[in-house]
Scaffold this active site. Structure first.
Site, PDB file in Angstrom:
ATOM      1  N   LYS A 136     -56.564 -12.196 -73.590  1.00 53.78           N
ATOM      2  CA  LYS A 136     -56.263 -13.594 -73.272  1.00 53.78           C
ATOM      3  C   LYS A 136     -55.980 -14.361 -74.562  1.00 53.78           C
ATOM      4  O   LYS A 136     -55.026 -15.131 -74.651  1.00 53.78           O
ATOM      5  CB  LYS A 136     -57.442 -14.240 -72.529  1.00 53.78           C
ATOM      6  CG  LYS A 136     -57.515 -13.827 -71.074  1.00 53.78           C
ATOM      7  CD  LYS A 136     -58.840 -14.179 -70.426  1.00 53.78           C
ATOM      8  CE  LYS A 136     -58.890 -13.590 -69.017  1.00 53.78           C
ATOM      9  NZ  LYS A 136     -60.207 -13.646 -68.397  1.00 53.78           N
TER      10      LYS A 136
ATOM     11  N   GLN B 178     -65.788 -16.592 -69.104  1.00 57.84           N
ATOM     12  CA  GLN B 178     -65.597 -15.226 -68.614  1.00 57.84           C
ATOM     13  C   GLN B 178     -66.804 -14.794 -67.773  1.00 57.84           C
ATOM     14  O   GLN B 178     -67.948 -14.912 -68.207  1.00 57.84           O
ATOM     15  CB  GLN B 178     -65.424 -14.281 -69.823  1.00 57.84           C
ATOM     16  CG  GLN B 178     -65.137 -12.851 -69.468  1.00 57.84           C
ATOM     17  CD  GLN B 178     -63.787 -12.660 -68.783  1.00 57.84           C
ATOM     18  OE1 GLN B 178     -62.776 -13.206 -69.191  1.00 57.84           O
ATOM     19  NE2 GLN B 178     -63.777 -11.877 -67.713  1.00 57.84           N
TER      20      GLN B 178
ATOM     21  N   ASP C 188     -59.200 -21.525 -64.375  1.00 61.22           N
ATOM     22  CA  ASP C 188     -59.506 -20.388 -63.501  1.00 61.22           C
ATOM     23  C   ASP C 188     -59.477 -20.803 -62.029  1.00 61.22           C
ATOM     24  O   ASP C 188     -59.456 -19.950 -61.148  1.00 61.22           O
ATOM     25  CB  ASP C 188     -60.906 -19.836 -63.829  1.00 61.22           C
ATOM     26  CG  ASP C 188     -60.855 -18.430 -64.388  1.00 61.22           C
ATOM     27  OD1 ASP C 188     -59.800 -17.785 -64.268  1.00 61.22           O
ATOM     28  OD2 ASP C 188     -61.888 -17.972 -64.920  1.00 61.22           O
TER      29      ASP C 188
END
Ligand code: NAD
Length: 298
Positions: free
Chosen positions: A54, A98, A121
């Site tokens: 990422k 994460q 997200d």
């Protein structure tokens, strides 16, 4: 018949090129560099790989990338204070924590603390709710990548029978919601579904998001169906090494389906590309910039 393979790598490269040209346009015309922060707590090896990828993709697109690594025994309060700092940083437009988090950190509390406008997200309940009622929202990256590939190949999805196997908050449920928004007739199947093969055989669009290697067999597939395989499963090879397979038995299904995503090289690469695209969306919305005014091609 052999299915057309949907090349997620090529598709994701197109999305990344578009994002890079949008970043360049934002810098030139608005003096704005979109910024993405990724928070990693602990040493989970798979998470470390995702975070590294990422970070690399963010930098390649010309965005500001901030990577915050915290130790395995970080307290919930410490994680929340990092999120708070990022919420208040005007140079950060997207925040991703994460998952999974270590057991002492409540996942829902952390996701809930992220400013919904920076929730790239798309896991915050505000974004889940907004998406469900058809308001502008941040959409979870994996389902967003799936719907982009489906629309690219099939065009108008309205009226098609879509079956999503899996009901997780990060893939199954938002995927079903996006398909419903495209006017598909949607069935969500899960571990308690009766006669899953028969349910799948009715699907014009079949999305597998289960985490069970090669569970979906060729005779579960309706001839000509579009199959999106979200599963990522590591299985042993004869030489003692491992390889990645999806939730679909690719060799069987590709003989029956009309379109199919491979694993690896299907849904996975699109997830990061969509994260970058969501960061552009967040940066535009928070600065009152019409995203439609940005270049649409790479
Ligand atoms: P999860 O474990 O949270 O959910 C799995 C779902 O599968 C559950 O809703 C469960 O009801 C259902 N299920 C389990 N056994 C079943 C069975 N026998 N029959 C029917 N349904 C069954 O998993 P998740 O987070 O949604 O992830 C699913 C898969 O997708 C995993 O392999 C994961 O690694 C992968 N994944 C890939 C990406 C990507 O970028 N490609 C992103 C997220 C998840």
């Amino acid at each position: 018949m052999s299915a057309e393979i949907i090349d997620g790598r090529a598709f994701s490269e197109d999305v990344k090129k578009r994002v890079a040209s949008q970043v360049a346009s934002l810098k030139e015309h608005h003096g704005l560099q979109p910024g993405l922060a990724v928070v990693l707590v602990g040493e989970d090896p798979a998470s470390q790989v995702y975070v590294r990828n990422k970070n690399r993709s963010t930098v390649e697109a010309g965005m500001r990338s901030e990577e915050i690594r915290l130790s395995e025994n970080t307290s919930e309060e410490e994680v929340l204070s990092v999120v708070e700092r990022l919420n208040n940083d005007p140079g950060i437009h997207g925040i991703l924590v994460q998952l999974p988090l270590p057991p002492q950190v409540n996942e829902m509390a952390v996701l809930d603390a992220i400013d919904p406008a920076k929730d790239v997200d798309g896991f915050h309940v505000i974004n889940t709710g907004r998406q469900a009622v058809g308001l502008p929202a941040m959409v979870p990256c994996t389902p967003l990548g799936c719907i982009m590939m489906l629309k690219d190949r099939l065009g108008d999805l309205s009226g098609l029978n879509a079956v999503v196997i899996g009901r997780s908050n990060i893939v199954g449920k938002p995927m079903a919601s996006l398909l419903l928004a495209e006017s598909c007739t949607v069935t969500i199947a899960h571990s308690r579904t009766k006669d899953l093969p028969a349910v799948c055989r009715n699907a014009d669009i079949l999305v597998a998001a289960v985490g069970r290697p090669q569970m979906v067999k060729g005779d579960w597939v309706k001839p000509g169906a579009a199959i999106i395989d979200v599963g990522i499963n590591r299985v042993p090879k004869e030489d003692g090494k491992t390889r990645l397979v999806g939730d679909v038995d690719f060799d069987e299904a590709k003989e029956i389906a009309g379109y199919i995503t491979p694993v690896p090289g299907g849904v996975g690469p699109m997830t990061i590309a969509c994260l970058l695209a969501n960061t552009i969306t967040a940066a535009c919305r928070s600065n009152g910039i019409d995203e439609a005014s940005l270049p649409d091609v790479g």
